[in-house]
Scaffold this motif. Structure first.
Motif, PDB file in Angstrom:
ATOM      1  N   ALA A  50       0.853  -1.193   0.000  1.00  0.00           N
ATOM      2  CA  ALA A  50       0.000   0.000   0.000  1.00  0.00           C
ATOM      3  C   ALA A  50       0.883   1.235   0.000  1.00  0.00           C
ATOM      4  CB  ALA A  50      -0.919  -0.009   1.225  1.00  0.00           C
ATOM      5  N   LYS A  51       0.218   2.398   0.061  1.00  0.00           N
ATOM      6  CA  LYS A  51       0.941   3.673   0.092  1.00  0.00           C
ATOM      7  C   LYS A  51       1.886   3.703   1.290  1.00  0.00           C
ATOM      8  CE  LYS A  51      -2.777   6.204   0.222  1.00  0.00           C
ATOM      9  NZ  LYS A  51      -3.808   5.183   0.011  1.00  0.00           N
ATOM     10  N   GLY A  52       3.074   4.256   1.071  1.00  0.00           N
ATOM     11  CA  GLY A  52       4.029   4.395   2.156  1.00  0.00           C
ATOM     12  C   GLY A  52       4.959   3.220   2.337  1.00  0.00           C
ATOM     13  N   TRP A  53       4.834   2.163   1.507  1.00  0.00           N
ATOM     14  CA  TRP A  53       5.741   1.015   1.615  1.00  0.00           C
ATOM     15  C   TRP A  53       7.084   1.349   0.992  1.00  0.00           C
ATOM     16  CZ3 TRP A  53       4.483  -4.680   2.121  1.00  0.00           C
ATOM     17  CH2 TRP A  53       3.398  -4.869   2.983  1.00  0.00           C
TER      18      TRP A  53
ATOM     19  N   GLU B 285      20.280   0.060  -0.917  1.00  0.00           N
ATOM     20  CA  GLU B 285      19.657   1.370  -1.017  1.00  0.00           C
ATOM     21  C   GLU B 285      18.166   1.256  -0.750  1.00  0.00           C
ATOM     22  OE1 GLU B 285      21.104   2.377  -5.047  1.00  0.00           O
ATOM     23  OE2 GLU B 285      22.002   4.110  -4.063  1.00  0.00           O
ATOM     24  N   ASP B 286      17.600   2.324  -0.172  1.00  0.00           N
ATOM     25  CA  ASP B 286      16.176   2.360   0.136  1.00  0.00           C
ATOM     26  C   ASP B 286      15.403   3.030  -0.988  1.00  0.00           C
ATOM     27  OD1 ASP B 286      16.865   3.032   3.624  1.00  0.00           O
ATOM     28  OD2 ASP B 286      16.510   1.121   2.602  1.00  0.00           O
ATOM     29  N   TYR B 287      14.277   2.428  -1.358  1.00  0.00           N
ATOM     30  CA  TYR B 287      13.407   2.948  -2.404  1.00  0.00           C
ATOM     31  C   TYR B 287      11.985   3.047  -1.854  1.00  0.00           C
ATOM     32  CZ  TYR B 287      17.165   1.948  -5.726  1.00  0.00           C
ATOM     33  OH  TYR B 287      18.350   1.929  -6.385  1.00  0.00           O
ATOM     34  N   VAL B 288      11.217   4.011  -2.382  1.00  0.00           N
ATOM     35  CA  VAL B 288       9.825   4.209  -1.981  1.00  0.00           C
ATOM     36  C   VAL B 288       8.927   3.746  -3.117  1.00  0.00           C
ATOM     37  CG1 VAL B 288       8.077   5.877  -1.248  1.00  0.00           C
ATOM     38  CG2 VAL B 288      10.461   6.164  -0.537  1.00  0.00           C
ATOM     39  N   VAL B 289       7.976   2.858  -2.798  1.00  0.00           N
ATOM     40  CA  VAL B 289       7.027   2.379  -3.805  1.00  0.00           C
ATOM     41  C   VAL B 289       6.072   3.512  -4.169  1.00  0.00           C
ATOM     42  CG1 VAL B 289       5.182   0.729  -4.281  1.00  0.00           C
ATOM     43  CG2 VAL B 289       7.169   0.022  -2.947  1.00  0.00           C
ATOM     44  N   VAL B 290       5.975   3.829  -5.459  1.00  0.00           N
ATOM     45  CA  VAL B 290       5.103   4.924  -5.904  1.00  0.00           C
ATOM     46  C   VAL B 290       3.892   4.425  -6.675  1.00  0.00           C
ATOM     47  CG1 VAL B 290       6.877   6.698  -5.878  1.00  0.00           C
ATOM     48  CG2 VAL B 290       6.617   5.280  -7.910  1.00  0.00           C
ATOM     49  N   THR B 291       3.996   3.279  -7.353  1.00  0.00           N
ATOM     50  CA  THR B 291       2.836   2.699  -8.026  1.00  0.00           C
ATOM     51  C   THR B 291       2.876   1.188  -7.854  1.00  0.00           C
ATOM     52  OG1 THR B 291       3.900   2.377 -10.190  1.00  0.00           O
ATOM     53  CG2 THR B 291       2.853   4.512  -9.783  1.00  0.00           C
TER      54      THR B 291
ATOM     55  N   ASP C 253      -4.789 -10.257 -10.753  1.00  0.00           N
ATOM     56  CA  ASP C 253      -5.351 -11.462 -10.158  1.00  0.00           C
ATOM     57  C   ASP C 253      -5.293 -12.648 -11.106  1.00  0.00           C
ATOM     58  OD1 ASP C 253      -8.898 -10.697 -10.629  1.00  0.00           O
ATOM     59  OD2 ASP C 253      -7.193 -10.560 -11.972  1.00  0.00           O
ATOM     60  N   LYS C 254      -5.086 -12.403 -12.400  1.00  0.00           N
ATOM     61  CA  LYS C 254      -4.967 -13.515 -13.333  1.00  0.00           C
ATOM     62  C   LYS C 254      -3.651 -14.257 -13.116  1.00  0.00           C
ATOM     63  CE  LYS C 254      -7.590 -11.073 -16.926  1.00  0.00           C
ATOM     64  NZ  LYS C 254      -7.543 -10.546 -18.301  1.00  0.00           N
ATOM     65  N   GLU C 255      -2.568 -13.505 -13.052  1.00  0.00           N
ATOM     66  CA  GLU C 255      -1.246 -14.110 -12.906  1.00  0.00           C
ATOM     67  C   GLU C 255      -0.843 -14.250 -11.434  1.00  0.00           C
ATOM     68  OE1 GLU C 255      -0.728 -14.403 -17.029  1.00  0.00           O
ATOM     69  OE2 GLU C 255       0.355 -15.308 -15.377  1.00  0.00           O
ATOM     70  N   ASN C 256      -1.648 -13.674 -10.515  1.00  0.00           N
ATOM     71  CA  ASN C 256      -1.320 -13.645  -9.092  1.00  0.00           C
ATOM     72  C   ASN C 256       0.043 -12.997  -8.878  1.00  0.00           C
ATOM     73  OD1 ASN C 256      -1.659 -14.006  -6.354  1.00  0.00           O
ATOM     74  ND2 ASN C 256      -0.815 -16.077  -6.359  1.00  0.00           N
ATOM     75  N   THR C 257       0.232 -11.843  -9.523  1.00  0.00           N
ATOM     76  CA  THR C 257       1.464 -11.087  -9.383  1.00  0.00           C
ATOM     77  C   THR C 257       1.123  -9.637  -9.067  1.00  0.00           C
ATOM     78  OG1 THR C 257       1.542 -10.571 -11.753  1.00  0.00           O
ATOM     79  CG2 THR C 257       2.726 -12.553 -11.000  1.00  0.00           C
ATOM     80  N   VAL C 258       2.136  -8.888  -8.634  1.00  0.00           N
ATOM     81  CA  VAL C 258       1.990  -7.451  -8.395  1.00  0.00           C
ATOM     82  C   VAL C 258       3.156  -6.748  -9.086  1.00  0.00           C
ATOM     83  CG1 VAL C 258       1.950  -5.596  -6.698  1.00  0.00           C
ATOM     84  CG2 VAL C 258       0.801  -7.761  -6.195  1.00  0.00           C
ATOM     85  N   ALA C 259       2.833  -5.846 -10.011  1.00  0.00           N
ATOM     86  CA  ALA C 259       3.861  -5.023 -10.666  1.00  0.00           C
ATOM     87  C   ALA C 259       3.978  -3.710  -9.900  1.00  0.00           C
ATOM     88  CB  ALA C 259       3.493  -4.771 -12.127  1.00  0.00           C
ATOM     89  N   PHE C 260       5.201  -3.235  -9.705  1.00  0.00           N
ATOM     90  CA  PHE C 260       5.387  -2.006  -8.943  1.00  0.00           C
ATOM     91  C   PHE C 260       6.522  -1.176  -9.538  1.00  0.00           C
ATOM     92  CE2 PHE C 260       9.415  -2.631  -6.743  1.00  0.00           C
ATOM     93  CZ  PHE C 260       9.605  -3.992  -6.880  1.00  0.00           C
ATOM     94  N   SER C 261       6.521   0.090  -9.186  1.00  0.00           N
ATOM     95  CA  SER C 261       7.641   0.975  -9.505  1.00  0.00           C
ATOM     96  C   SER C 261       8.027   1.722  -8.242  1.00  0.00           C
ATOM     97  CB  SER C 261       7.268   1.961 -10.621  1.00  0.00           C
ATOM     98  OG  SER C 261       6.209   2.812 -10.209  1.00  0.00           O
ATOM     99  N   ALA C 262       9.296   2.057  -8.130  1.00  0.00           N
ATOM    100  CA  ALA C 262       9.794   2.717  -6.923  1.00  0.00           C
ATOM    101  C   ALA C 262      10.917   3.666  -7.302  1.00  0.00           C
ATOM    102  CB  ALA C 262      10.282   1.680  -5.905  1.00  0.00           C
ATOM    103  N   VAL C 263      11.093   4.713  -6.501  1.00  0.00           N
ATOM    104  CA  VAL C 263      12.178   5.670  -6.715  1.00  0.00           C
ATOM    105  C   VAL C 263      13.050   5.691  -5.473  1.00  0.00           C
ATOM    106  CG1 VAL C 263      10.877   7.097  -8.317  1.00  0.00           C
ATOM    107  CG2 VAL C 263      10.786   7.605  -5.882  1.00  0.00           C
ATOM    108  N   GLN C 264      14.311   6.038  -5.670  1.00  0.00           N
ATOM    109  CA  GLN C 264      15.234   6.129  -4.562  1.00  0.00           C
ATOM    110  C   GLN C 264      14.708   7.143  -3.543  1.00  0.00           C
ATOM    111  OE1 GLN C 264      17.700   8.183  -3.225  1.00  0.00           O
ATOM    112  NE2 GLN C 264      19.206   6.739  -2.453  1.00  0.00           N
ATOM    113  N   ALA C 265      14.901   6.860  -2.256  1.00  0.00           N
ATOM    114  CA  ALA C 265      14.255   7.622  -1.190  1.00  0.00           C
ATOM    115  C   ALA C 265      14.553   9.116  -1.279  1.00  0.00           C
ATOM    116  CB  ALA C 265      14.692   7.073   0.165  1.00  0.00           C
ATOM    117  N   PHE C 266      15.774   9.508  -1.684  1.00  0.00           N
ATOM    118  CA  PHE C 266      16.112  10.931  -1.763  1.00  0.00           C
ATOM    119  C   PHE C 266      15.174  11.668  -2.699  1.00  0.00           C
ATOM    120  CE2 PHE C 266      18.488  14.756  -2.120  1.00  0.00           C
ATOM    121  CZ  PHE C 266      18.528  15.081  -3.467  1.00  0.00           C
ATOM    122  N   PHE C 267      14.936  11.116  -3.889  1.00  0.00           N
ATOM    123  CA  PHE C 267      14.105  11.787  -4.871  1.00  0.00           C
ATOM    124  C   PHE C 267      12.663  11.880  -4.397  1.00  0.00           C
ATOM    125  CE2 PHE C 267      17.239  12.143  -8.152  1.00  0.00           C
ATOM    126  CZ  PHE C 267      18.119  11.098  -7.886  1.00  0.00           C
TER     127      PHE C 267
END
Length: 700
Positions: free
Chosen positions: A45-48, A55-61, A66-80
């Motif tokens: 969820a938000k804030g993960w 290096e630490d990254y923040v999940v943004v999307t 549910d078809k593939e039972n997967t989760v696609a995500f994007s993240a940016v480095q914490a500084f940005f």
């Protein structure tokens, strides 16, 4: 394993495929797909955040599939992320030292900076009132410096990277290379305007320069002067400096970018350091006739679920048009003059486009030791070469041959004819590596050399095979090329545990003749690992409402539950086997409760209605209390309150039992509700009334 952290700093583990991007000026981002780690897939969820390669990254999307039972995500480095979410609520004007801007931006952020660049003070107008990342990028651009992020320290340097002695060469440690051009801003002429002769009078004369590129005369007869946007900057007081700025803008107006796929030799023990963003490397690719020093501006690396780097793609910065001309035109001239042989790659490289313009051509022939070279007099880009190796046709001045016939075969983008026959036909998508092969009456679909699926003919019929670990999807596509899956065999399907996902509507009369394990005729099992749900979709609001749910421990129903021509039973174990206990049926909707009590010395007792029962029944409507004597006394209900009732007896200290029945809240007025079904409807329900309506009886 990748460690994810939620807002409360609880840690979870997951296995993911990751694509990591590092670029000049610190850009660091991830995109990935989570395959294993149910806690992460269910609760992300938000804030993960996540930690990857220290290096630490923040999940943004994130997108759940549910078809593939997967989760696609994007993240940016914490500084940005943190700097983009922190505001700077001041407005500055005038000239300030570079360090003053940095001090203001980093104050209170938890980040510090290390500046090794020498930057003169510069002026800003209405600078501020924005997020700190945007303002930081603004002054970095103004100062013409670069930066990198290392933990909580931001390193500001004149230029990132090093001038490496690394040589990247085709067939050694270079897998593939691609050159892309962009001439949307191409120019051959530019002007520059600098300081005014009188700084306080904008109508006075200005420092003015103009520049013509080496290609100016070549393009002028057809297009005239192809002008760049003028350089207008009052800070230029020296003509040579202003001219250099204009020249750079014109010469770099045709952008050339080079994309490379490097083979990571570290994995086989070779002492070779992968280049970093900002580094300069030497690239040699004879097939593209390219040999030059270029700067890496972005590195993209793919990692599998084990954390192993599987691919590294390097994007190099734009080369000037003059450099492109230097590397692309010399070879054809040398071939035409007979100074060098024709490169074999010209005759064997697969190309993207094909042209055929033999008719009406005015041709100049040149006879060389390498063969006959035919050049179109009206368009020198059209070239044909003929020698003992074969025939090649080019439309780009001999840089590539888009159609060729050699001993290795025929290369062409399009083939025209009524019939192509032979033993094997094969087509490959170079970008994805997917391949289709028609061979011996069957079709094979491959990823590289690995068989993915195929269609095979047998004496008994046709098989469409899908190999373990691959997804097979039957999709519906609209006129714009957008496809939606209808039937899918997911990647998790195995021969030992075959799976299929049906996301489209099933429009058919189905007749089930048993399953693999249940051989009874017309038996259907619907199973799931955790839960089976049934519901309906409302197209007006795009929502699905759940009405029926089965889990390993219970069955839930939302809405009315009607039983036709039968009873609602609870089945329990007795000494004589399983016995059904039918539910008590009433004409109206009641909720009941049972208990015991005892009157006091005053021959009365107050019985409070259970608060939860009170929530279920509407005591504003008359409710009923039934009493049973457990002593030699007479009992009656002397008062019915909203949340209590009082029982009285003719003798003190007398025991009794009570039963309460009240109308269910929300259903107070329902009595023998009409289902709206007709006898004809029941006749269509096979077996309900085989001998007529046996439930209808006469009062006569």
């Amino acid at each position: 394993m990748i460690t994810f952290t939620d807002v409360e700093n609880n840690e979870y583990q997951a296995q993911c495929e990751i694509e990591k991007t590092d670029a000049v000026n610190g850009e660091k981002s991830l995109s990935g797909t989570i395959y294993f780690g149910q806690d992460v897939k269910s609760n992300i969820a938000k804030g993960w955040t996540l930690s990857f390669l220290g290096e630490d990254y923040v999940v943004v999307t994130y997108t759940k599939n549910d078809k593939e039972n997967t989760v696609a995500f994007s993240a940016v480095q914490a500084f940005f992320y943190k700097m983009s979410k922190t505001g700077f609520y001041e407005t500055w004007n005038g000239s300030h030292p570079f360090a003053t801007y940095l001090d203001a931006l980093f104050a209170g952020t938890g980040y510090t900076y290390d500046n090794t660049a020498t930057v003169a003070a510069f002026e800003k107008q209405d600078w501020g009132m924005s997020d700190r990342l945007s303002l930081f990028n603004d002054i970095i651009d103004q100062a013409s410096v670069e930066f990198s992020v290392e933990g909580t320290v931001i390193h500001v340097v004149p230029a990132m990277g090093s001038d490496l002695s690394t040589i990247v060469r085709k067939k050694f440690n270079l897998d593939t290379a691609e050159i892309q051009t962009d001439n949307t801003s191409f120019a051959t002429y530019g002007r520059g305007y600098g300081a005014y002769s009188n700084p306080d009078d904008t109508t006075s004369s200005r420092l003015e320069v103009e520049y013509k590129s080496p290609l100016y005369d070549y393009y002028y007869p057809k297009f005239g002067a192809i002008e760049a946007v003028p350089v207008a900057d009052e800070r230029y007081t020296i003509a040579d400096n202003l001219l250099a700025a204009v020249q750079e803008k014109v010469d770099k107006s045709w952008a050339i970018s080079l994309t490379l796929n490097l083979v990571d030799l570290q994995s086989v023990g070779y002492k070779y350091a992968m280049a970093n963003p900002g580094d300069y490397i030497t690239v040699i690719d004879e097939s593209l006739n390219f040999s030059d020093k270029v700067r890496i501006i972005k590195v993209t690396s793919d990692y599998d679920i084990r954390g192993t780097r599987t691919k590294t793609e390097v994007e190099c910065g734009s080369l000037s048009f003059a450099e492109q001309q230097k590397t692309s035109q010399s070879t054809l001239s040398n071939v035409a003059a007979g100074k060098i042989p024709v490169p074999n790659e010209w005759l064997t490289s697969q190309v993207q486009l094909a042209t055929n313009s033999l008719l009406a051509a005015r041709t100049e022939l040149k006879f060389t030791d390498q063969g006959i070279i035919a050049i179109d007099k009206s368009d020198s880009n059209k070239v044909v070469i003929l020698n003992s190796a074969g025939v090649g046709v080019s439309t780009d001045g001999g840089q590539t041959f888009k159609s060729a016939i050699t001993a290795d075969g025929v290369v062409a983008d399009r083939l025209f004819g009524n019939l192509i026959s032979g033993i094997t036909y094969e087509t490959t998508d170079e970008a994805s590596g997917y391949k289709i092969r028609l061979k011996g009456g069957s079709m094979e679909l491959l990823k590289g050399s690995k068989l993915v699926s195929g269609i095979n003919q047998f004496n008994i019929g046709t098989d469409f095979n899908n190999l373990d670990g691959n997804a097979l999807r039957l999709a519906q596509t609209d006129g714009n090329g957008t496809s939606v899956g209808v039937i899918t065999i997911p990647r998790t399907s195995r021969q030992s545990n075959p799976l299929v996902q049906i996301t489209g509507k099933v429009d058919s009369s189905l007749n089930f003749t048993g399953t693999r394990y249940i051989t009874a005729e017309n038996t259907l099992w619907v199973t799931a690992a955790d839960m089976v749900s049934l519901g309906s979709f409302n197209p007006s609001n795009g929502k699905t409402t759940e009405y029926f749910r089965v889990t390993s421990s219970e069955t839930d129903v939302w809405g009315n539950f009607n039983v036709y021509n039968g009873s609602k039973n609870a089945v329990q174990v007795t000494r004589d086997g399983l016995r059904a206990t039918p539910a008590y049926e009433l004409a109206e909707n009641y909720v009941g409760d049972i208990g015991e009590g005892k009157t006091g010395e005053d021959k009365t007792v107050r019985v409070d209605i259970d608060p939860l029962v009170f929530d279920l029944i509407n005591t504003d409507k008359p409710y009923q209390v039934f009493l049973t004597a457990y002593s030699d006394a007479h009992f009656w209900v002397s008062e019915r309150g909203k949340d209590y009732f009082i029982v009285s007896s003719d003798t003190p200290n007398s025991s009794f039992g009570w039963e309460l029945k009240g109308k269910r809240r929300g259903f107070e007025d329902q009595r023998l509700v009409d289902t709206k079904d007709t006898y004809n409807d029941l006749e269509k329900m096979e077996g309900l009334i085989p001998n007529g309506n046996q439930n209808v009886q006469s009062n006569s």
